[in-house]
Design a protein around this motif. Structure first.
Motif, PDB file in Angstrom:
ATOM      1  N   PHE A   3      -2.141   6.866  -5.598  1.00 20.72           N
ATOM      2  CA  PHE A   3      -2.225   5.843  -4.565  1.00 20.72           C
ATOM      3  C   PHE A   3      -2.075   4.495  -5.263  1.00 20.72           C
ATOM      4  O   PHE A   3      -2.640   4.281  -6.340  1.00 20.72           O
ATOM      5  CB  PHE A   3      -3.573   5.950  -3.849  1.00 20.72           C
ATOM      6  CG  PHE A   3      -3.802   4.910  -2.813  1.00 20.72           C
ATOM      7  CD1 PHE A   3      -3.100   4.931  -1.619  1.00 20.72           C
ATOM      8  CD2 PHE A   3      -4.730   3.900  -3.021  1.00 20.72           C
ATOM      9  CE1 PHE A   3      -3.320   3.970  -0.651  1.00 20.72           C
ATOM     10  CE2 PHE A   3      -4.955   2.934  -2.064  1.00 20.72           C
ATOM     11  CZ  PHE A   3      -4.251   2.969  -0.875  1.00 20.72           C
ATOM     12  N   HIS A   4      -1.346   3.585  -4.668  1.00 21.00           N
ATOM     13  CA  HIS A   4      -0.992   2.322  -5.310  1.00 21.00           C
ATOM     14  C   HIS A   4      -1.249   1.168  -4.340  1.00 21.00           C
ATOM     15  O   HIS A   4      -0.855   1.225  -3.178  1.00 21.00           O
ATOM     16  CB  HIS A   4       0.501   2.410  -5.666  1.00 21.00           C
ATOM     17  CG  HIS A   4       1.129   1.140  -6.090  1.00 21.00           C
ATOM     18  ND1 HIS A   4       1.503   0.909  -7.383  1.00 21.00           N
ATOM     19  CD2 HIS A   4       1.487   0.034  -5.402  1.00 21.00           C
ATOM     20  CE1 HIS A   4       2.066  -0.289  -7.473  1.00 21.00           C
ATOM     21  NE2 HIS A   4       2.066  -0.826  -6.273  1.00 21.00           N
ATOM     22  N   VAL A   5      -1.903   0.096  -4.822  1.00 15.50           N
ATOM     23  CA  VAL A   5      -2.109  -1.125  -4.041  1.00 15.50           C
ATOM     24  C   VAL A   5      -1.720  -2.297  -4.941  1.00 15.50           C
ATOM     25  O   VAL A   5      -2.118  -2.336  -6.109  1.00 15.50           O
ATOM     26  CB  VAL A   5      -3.580  -1.281  -3.601  1.00 15.50           C
ATOM     27  CG1 VAL A   5      -3.787  -2.580  -2.848  1.00 15.50           C
ATOM     28  CG2 VAL A   5      -4.024  -0.109  -2.753  1.00 15.50           C
ATOM     29  N   LYS A  49      -3.731   1.402  -9.416  1.00 12.06           N
ATOM     30  CA  LYS A  49      -3.144   2.726  -9.202  1.00 12.06           C
ATOM     31  C   LYS A  49      -4.246   3.745  -9.403  1.00 12.06           C
ATOM     32  O   LYS A  49      -4.894   3.770 -10.451  1.00 12.06           O
ATOM     33  CB  LYS A  49      -2.014   2.946 -10.207  1.00 12.06           C
ATOM     34  CG  LYS A  49      -1.338   4.284 -10.116  1.00 12.06           C
ATOM     35  CD  LYS A  49      -0.238   4.364 -11.168  1.00 12.06           C
ATOM     36  CE  LYS A  49       0.423   5.719 -11.175  1.00 12.06           C
ATOM     37  NZ  LYS A  49       1.438   5.818 -12.234  1.00 12.06           N
ATOM     38  N   VAL A  54       0.897  -1.158   0.000  1.00 12.48           N
ATOM     39  CA  VAL A  54       0.000   0.000   0.000  1.00 12.48           C
ATOM     40  C   VAL A  54       0.930   1.200   0.000  1.00 12.48           C
ATOM     41  O   VAL A  54       1.690   1.399   0.947  1.00 12.48           O
ATOM     42  CB  VAL A  54      -0.915   0.016   1.247  1.00 12.48           C
ATOM     43  CG1 VAL A  54      -1.787   1.251   1.263  1.00 12.48           C
ATOM     44  CG2 VAL A  54      -1.747  -1.252   1.324  1.00 12.48           C
ATOM     45  N   TRP A  66       2.367   5.162  -2.148  1.00 10.34           N
ATOM     46  CA  TRP A  66       2.097   6.404  -2.848  1.00 10.34           C
ATOM     47  C   TRP A  66       3.190   6.660  -3.861  1.00 10.34           C
ATOM     48  O   TRP A  66       4.366   6.454  -3.583  1.00 10.34           O
ATOM     49  CB  TRP A  66       2.033   7.560  -1.855  1.00 10.34           C
ATOM     50  CG  TRP A  66       0.923   7.394  -0.895  1.00 10.34           C
ATOM     51  CD1 TRP A  66      -0.327   7.926  -0.996  1.00 10.34           C
ATOM     52  CD2 TRP A  66       0.928   6.616   0.302  1.00 10.34           C
ATOM     53  NE1 TRP A  66      -1.087   7.517   0.068  1.00 10.34           N
ATOM     54  CE2 TRP A  66      -0.342   6.705   0.883  1.00 10.34           C
ATOM     55  CE3 TRP A  66       1.884   5.826   0.947  1.00 10.34           C
ATOM     56  CZ2 TRP A  66      -0.693   6.059   2.054  1.00 10.34           C
ATOM     57  CZ3 TRP A  66       1.546   5.169   2.107  1.00 10.34           C
ATOM     58  CH2 TRP A  66       0.273   5.308   2.657  1.00 10.34           C
ATOM     59  N   ARG A 103      -1.981  -4.933  -9.760  1.00  6.14           N
ATOM     60  CA  ARG A 103      -1.755  -3.607  -9.202  1.00  6.14           C
ATOM     61  C   ARG A 103      -2.919  -2.691  -9.577  1.00  6.14           C
ATOM     62  O   ARG A 103      -3.409  -2.715 -10.705  1.00  6.14           O
ATOM     63  CB  ARG A 103      -0.465  -3.023  -9.770  1.00  6.14           C
ATOM     64  CG  ARG A 103      -0.076  -1.705  -9.161  1.00  6.14           C
ATOM     65  CD  ARG A 103      -0.121  -0.430  -9.922  1.00  6.14           C
ATOM     66  NE  ARG A 103      -0.233  -0.344 -11.326  1.00  6.14           N
ATOM     67  CZ  ARG A 103       0.530   0.420 -12.087  1.00  6.14           C
ATOM     68  NH1 ARG A 103       1.521   1.098 -11.563  1.00  6.14           N
ATOM     69  NH2 ARG A 103       0.309   0.518 -13.372  1.00  6.14           N
TER      70      ARG A 103
END
Length: 155
Positions: free
Chosen positions: A66-68, A97, A56, A58, A95
């Motif tokens: 924001f990135h997961v 984003k 999790v 940035w 992913r």
């Protein structure tokens, strides 16, 4: 008899090598990753060679986002011959984003390859990884992630 068993158990724990007591090849780890993106790293072992990791984070580029991500990993302990525990790991995952104000929102497939340094005497590991990404929505595009990080391991 119960006291004898308790003493043997305690002595066994105290005399066990630290690598057995503090192994990072099981359990759950949480820490940080620095790079592109920068944020929190999580990893959980499924068995001695397979794990699931997640991030999790940035991205501070333009636009910021924001990135997961989550990946399924395989670890190979035979690639680097060393007295240290240095598994090469590789896997795949996904992913998401999300850019500022809904801009630059993407979903993609990740391939990841990395190197893990597993400390023998501390509940910590260090890692270095790169992950090429094929974004598939809203359009097909190539990108990538990479970073270095550290995790603390919980039992």
């Amino acid at each position: 008899m119960k006291k004898v068993i308790a003493v043997i158990f305690v002595l066994g724990l105290l005399l066990s090598p630290p690598s057995t007591m503090l192994s990072q090849q099981k359990g759950f780890g949480a820490g940080i990753i620095l790079g592109e993106p920068t944020g929190f790293s999580l990893k959980g072992w499924l068995n001695e060679t397979n794990a699931i990791d997640a991030g999790v984070a940035w991205s501070f580029g333009s636009p910021a986002s924001f990135h997961v991500h989550a990946d399924y990993l395989w670890h190979n302990y035979d690639v680097i011959k060393s007295t240290e525990i240095l598994p090469l790991y590789y896997g795949f995952g996904a992913r998401l984003k999300a850019g500022e104000n809904g801009e630059d929102t993407r979903f993609g497939i990740r391939a990841v390859i990395g190197l893990d340094y597993i400390f023998r005497n501390a509940p910590v590991d260090l890692f270095l990884e790169v992950a090429p990404i094929v974004d598939i929505a809203p359009k097909t595009e190539l990108s990538g992630n990479g970073g270095i990080g550290a995790r603390f391991w919980f039992r």
